[in-house]
Scaffold this active site. Structure first.
Site, mmCIF file in Angstrom:
data_model
loop_
_atom_site.group_PDB
_atom_site.id
_atom_site.type_symbol
_atom_site.label_atom_id
_atom_site.label_comp_id
_atom_site.label_asym_id
_atom_site.label_seq_id
_atom_site.Cartn_x
_atom_site.Cartn_y
_atom_site.Cartn_z
ATOM 1 N N PRO A 1 0.744 -1.196 0.124
ATOM 2 C CA PRO A 1 -0.036 -0.060 -0.086
ATOM 3 C C PRO A 1 0.666 1.333 0.011
ATOM 4 O O PRO A 1 0.983 1.814 1.101
ATOM 5 C CB PRO A 1 -0.854 -0.015 1.392
ATOM 6 C CG PRO A 1 -0.568 -1.362 1.909
ATOM 7 C CD PRO A 1 0.623 -1.741 1.067
ATOM 8 N N GLU A 2 1.089 1.679 -1.175
ATOM 9 C CA GLU A 2 1.720 3.135 -1.281
ATOM 10 C C GLU A 2 0.647 3.766 -2.424
ATOM 11 O O GLU A 2 -0.238 3.385 -2.798
ATOM 12 C CB GLU A 2 3.181 3.116 -2.105
ATOM 13 C CG GLU A 2 4.010 2.051 -1.223
ATOM 14 C CD GLU A 2 5.495 2.217 -1.598
ATOM 15 O OE1 GLU A 2 5.836 3.119 -2.289
ATOM 16 O OE2 GLU A 2 6.013 1.138 -1.630
ATOM 17 N N LYS B 1 -1.247 7.905 1.950
ATOM 18 C CA LYS B 1 -1.603 6.530 2.106
ATOM 19 C C LYS B 1 -2.800 6.352 2.811
ATOM 20 O O LYS B 1 -2.979 5.060 3.240
ATOM 21 C CB LYS B 1 -0.237 5.725 2.561
ATOM 22 C CG LYS B 1 0.879 5.872 1.922
ATOM 23 C CD LYS B 1 2.222 5.111 2.630
ATOM 24 C CE LYS B 1 3.559 5.494 1.918
ATOM 25 N NZ LYS B 1 4.619 4.917 2.666
ATOM 26 N N ARG C 1 15.715 0.287 5.954
ATOM 27 C CA ARG C 1 14.868 -0.042 4.901
ATOM 28 C C ARG C 1 15.717 -0.979 4.024
ATOM 29 O O ARG C 1 16.694 -0.213 3.632
ATOM 30 C CB ARG C 1 13.887 0.920 4.489
ATOM 31 C CG ARG C 1 13.133 1.827 5.512
ATOM 32 C CD ARG C 1 12.366 0.896 6.489
ATOM 33 N NE ARG C 1 11.274 -0.074 5.865
ATOM 34 C CZ ARG C 1 10.280 0.096 5.360
ATOM 35 N NH1 ARG C 1 9.695 1.561 5.553
ATOM 36 N NH2 ARG C 1 9.575 -0.586 4.754
#
Length: 264
Positions: free
Chosen positions: A2-3, A59, A253
């Site tokens: 979900p971006e 988002k 990340r």
DNA sequence: CCTATAGCCTGACGGC
DNA sequence: TGCCGTCAGGCTATAG
């Protein structure tokens, strides 16, 4: 998943399925995803109403209710939506079920329970409270906006693109794709970017996000010159130069990139 | 202001 | 097969 592109696809999905149908019942399988509202509170706000329109910001999806209030959906790392009718079609990990009077249901699914759902009276106030920066698809988000945001920013470019309080919508996957297309190393210092590189980055950002939406945010269908389908395949051939795709840690990340095309 | 770290959650996957 | 560690596309809080 979900971006921004995934959220745009979900918005279209809701637009074509779940609008204008009276909500009959709401079932919450795990209230851990509810933020500032209880299960019974959510039911009270939704039952008898319908979803009237959807707005995406960063988002988040804001779903206007026919009565008062706006349902806020955030999908964490693994969330999704599924509109279905038959019980046997119930998707896995359905955390919330919105049941409509027409017999259909909308499932808010999420294997990892890191998303949030709430109801707000004022989305703009909600956006302020969450300290979200301008949405990168906003009408007035242009090259000048982008330049101003990066001006004076210290640190690396990848975390800057992903910083929702700086600009809203981009996450780990698409920041990598944007940097790959722009041939900028994820650890490049923002302050060292040349003006024409910033312009190129901005254009790549627009192109990548639009490309992803056109392809339903499904990496398997992305054009051959994209990096995203190769995530998880460290050592794969770079589609552009034949170099080796590598994975490094940037700001905590996992970052995929091509050391040959994206020199430090 | 920015980075690093841990925590929130739980499933998928690879190695032994 | 079972167990264990690691990783995963998010965000927040904390310390430095």
């Amino acid at each position: 998943m979900p971006e921004l592109p995934d959220l745009e696809v979900m918005k279209s999905y809701l637009d074509s399925t779940a609008l204008y149908k009276e909500i009959d019942a709401v079932e919450v399988a795990d209230s851990i995803v509810l933020e500032d509202i209880t299960t019974s509170g959510l039911k009270e706000r939704l039952v008898g109403q319908s979803f009237d329109s959807i707005r995406r910001y960063g988002k988040y999806l804001f779903v206007s209710l026919s009565g008062a209030g706006v349902l806020v959906l955030h999908f964490g790392m693994t969330g999704g939506l599924q509109y279905y009718k038959i019980e046997s079609h119930q998707p896995d990990y359905e955390l919330i079920r919105f049941a409509f009077k027409n017999g259909y249901r909308l499932a808010y699914t999420m294997p990892r329970k890191l998303g949030h759902v709430t109801v707000t009276e004022d989305p703009d106030q909600f956006i302020q409270k969450k300290d979200l920066g301008p949405d990168v698809f906003a009408d007035d988000f242009n090259l000048e906006t982008f330049k101003k945001l990066l001006d004076g920013r210290r640190g690396m470019i990848k975390p800057a693109l992903m910083d929702q309080s700086l600009m809203a919508g981009i996450g780990n996957v698409y920041s990598d794709e944007i940097l790959y297309q722009a041939r900028v190393h994820p650890r490049k210092e923002v302050g060292e970017l040349q003006p024409d590189t910033i312009q190129h980055l901005f254009e790549c950002m627009q192109d990548v996000l639009h490309m992803a939406i056109e392809h339903d945010a499904d990496p398997e269908t992305f054009p051959a010159n994209t990096l995203t389908p190769l995530r998880g395949e460290e050592g794969a051939d770079c589609p552009r130069c034949g170099g080796e795709i590598r994975r490094i840690e940037v700001s905590g990340r996992g970052a995929y990139y091509c050391p040959k095309c994206q020199e430090e």
